[in-house]
Design a protein around this motif. Structure first.
Motif, short mmCIF file in Angstrom:
data_model
loop_
_atom_site.label_atom_id
_atom_site.label_comp_id
_atom_site.label_asym_id
_atom_site.label_seq_id
_atom_site.Cartn_x
_atom_site.Cartn_y
_atom_site.Cartn_z
N TYR A 159 0.86 -1.19 0.00
CA TYR A 159 0.00 0.00 0.00
C TYR A 159 0.90 1.24 0.00
O TYR A 159 2.12 1.14 0.18
CB TYR A 159 -0.90 0.03 1.24
N MET A 160 0.29 2.39 -0.15
CA MET A 160 1.07 3.64 -0.19
C MET A 160 0.31 4.76 0.51
O MET A 160 -0.01 5.79 -0.09
CB MET A 160 1.40 4.00 -1.64
N CYS A 161 -0.03 4.53 1.76
CA CYS A 161 -0.86 5.49 2.50
C CYS A 161 -0.16 6.85 2.57
O CYS A 161 1.04 6.93 2.87
CB CYS A 161 -1.13 4.99 3.90
N CYS B 163 1.68 7.42 5.86
CA CYS B 163 2.47 6.33 6.44
C CYS B 163 3.69 6.89 7.16
O CYS B 163 4.44 7.68 6.60
CB CYS B 163 2.93 5.37 5.34
N GLY C 88 6.09 -0.92 7.73
CA GLY C 88 5.63 -1.59 6.52
C GLY C 88 4.58 -2.68 6.73
O GLY C 88 3.84 -2.65 7.68
N ASN D 122 -2.03 -4.80 7.07
CA ASN D 122 -3.11 -4.11 6.34
C ASN D 122 -4.10 -5.13 5.77
O ASN D 122 -5.03 -4.77 5.07
CB ASN D 122 -2.56 -3.20 5.23
N ARG E 53 -4.60 3.44 0.21
CA ARG E 53 -4.76 2.10 0.80
C ARG E 53 -5.28 1.14 -0.26
O ARG E 53 -6.41 0.66 -0.22
CB ARG E 53 -5.72 2.15 2.00
S1 SF4 Z 1 0.38 2.93 6.81
FE1 SF4 Z 1 0.58 0.70 6.89
S2 SF4 Z 1 -0.60 -0.03 5.15
FE2 SF4 Z 1 -0.22 2.12 4.79
S3 SF4 Z 1 1.65 2.20 3.54
FE3 SF4 Z 1 2.25 2.39 5.70
S4 SF4 Z 1 2.71 0.32 6.35
FE4 SF4 Z 1 1.51 0.17 4.46
#
Ligand code: SF4
Length: 284
Positions: A18-20, A23, A64, A91, A127
């Motif tokens: 994912y690439m929140c 993050c 991660g 996730n 997400r």
């Molecule tokens: S917040 Fe969690 S799910 Fe989102 S990119 Fe970061 S590690 Fe991945």
């Protein structure tokens, strides 16, 4: 328990499918630990727990996304062999029914991060993996297998501008979580400073949380409560402090005694205890 910690977070990797947008799992290391190095780190934690007579210690495997590392099951087995509890934060996108079944009796708690039930919102947050977002029916099927097999489940939701006006409680009605955590989005200058664009005020966070506070096992964490209240070991084995909106490397667990590192990290034991005491009877 005075000035000791019984929950230690191993951030195995920064990698994630994912690439929140907010993050914070960025630690600026060129390399990440191998499984052999993580196993040595488990030994170090085990020594710390033993020396401090901590009987119910837990190692939380995070990222991660911990499911992207190919040694996850080997590490879980090793932690189990020392009678230390294991929890995993994921996730959930890579979690399968087979994986859950393989974790029965080995994993104490699975923590899932779900910020929205709305596909459009998840796409906006980042997400998703190549446009694929989580399907709630798949999620419920997987979580029900965990529940039926005595694996506890918890849910973490980051509250930000993206989801501030959404209601996630319909999910709480479909499955009983052992713990529900609401986190105000937090930014760190050195890893996710753009998160400030999605920040919400304390009042907004309080208002959002107050609508959910009657749910069993809920923990509400404003951004200031997160400061120095987690014991974080980064993917290269450094103990990390998040004091003052910065990820500061306190030192390597291979170079300095863990007890000393924890002492230097200025852990806020009051906040630490407040969070994990709520888990008593649930996670331990
Ligand atoms: S917040 Fe969690 S799910 Fe989102 S990119 Fe970061 S590690 Fe991945």
């Amino acid at each position: 328990m005075n000035n000791t910690v019984d929950v230690i977070n191993f951030h195995l990797t920064e990698k994630c499918n994912y690439m929140c947008a907010y993050c914070f799992a960025k630690f600026n290391n060129e390399q990440e630990f191998t499984v052999e190095e993580w196993i040595k780190t488990v030994d170090i934690v085990n020594e710390y727990f033993k020396k401090n007579a901590i009987l119910n210690g837990r190692i939380n495997l995070a990222g991660g996304e911990p499911l992207v590392v190919n040694y996850l099951d080997e590490l879980i087995d090793y932690i189990n062999s020392l009678d230390i509890k294991v929890s995993i934060i994921t996730n959930i996108s890579l979690l399968t029914k087979e994986k859950i079944r393989a974790w029965i009796g080995k994993v104490d708690t699975i923590g899932i991060s779900i910020d929205s039930l709305n596909r459009e919102t998840n796409l906006l947050i980042g997400r998703h993996s190549n446009g694929k977002t989580i399907e709630i029916s798949d999620l419920l099927e997987i979580l029900n297998i965990a529940k039926e097999n005595n694996i506890k489940i918890k849910i973490n939701t980051v509250v930000s501008k993206f989801n501030l006006h959404e209601d996630i409680s319909s999910l709480y009605k479909q499955i009983r979580f052992d713990r529900i955590k609401l986190l105000q989005v937090r930014f760190n200058n050195d890893c996710n400073e753009s998160a400030i664009n999605y920040g919400i005020s304390s009042n907004e966070f309080n208002e959002y949380s107050s609508q959910l506070k009657s749910y069993d096992g809920i923990i509400i964490e404003s951004e200031d409560m997160m400061e120095c209240s987690y014991v974080i070991i980064d993917p290269k084995g450094n103990l990390i402090s998040n004091k003052g909106n910065i990820h500061k490397k306190i030192g390597s667990v291979f170079e300095t005694n863990l007890e000393e590192l924890i002492a230097i990290a200025e852990i806020n034991y009051k906040t630490f205890m407040k969070r994990y005491q709520t888990e008593k009877g649930v996670n331990r």
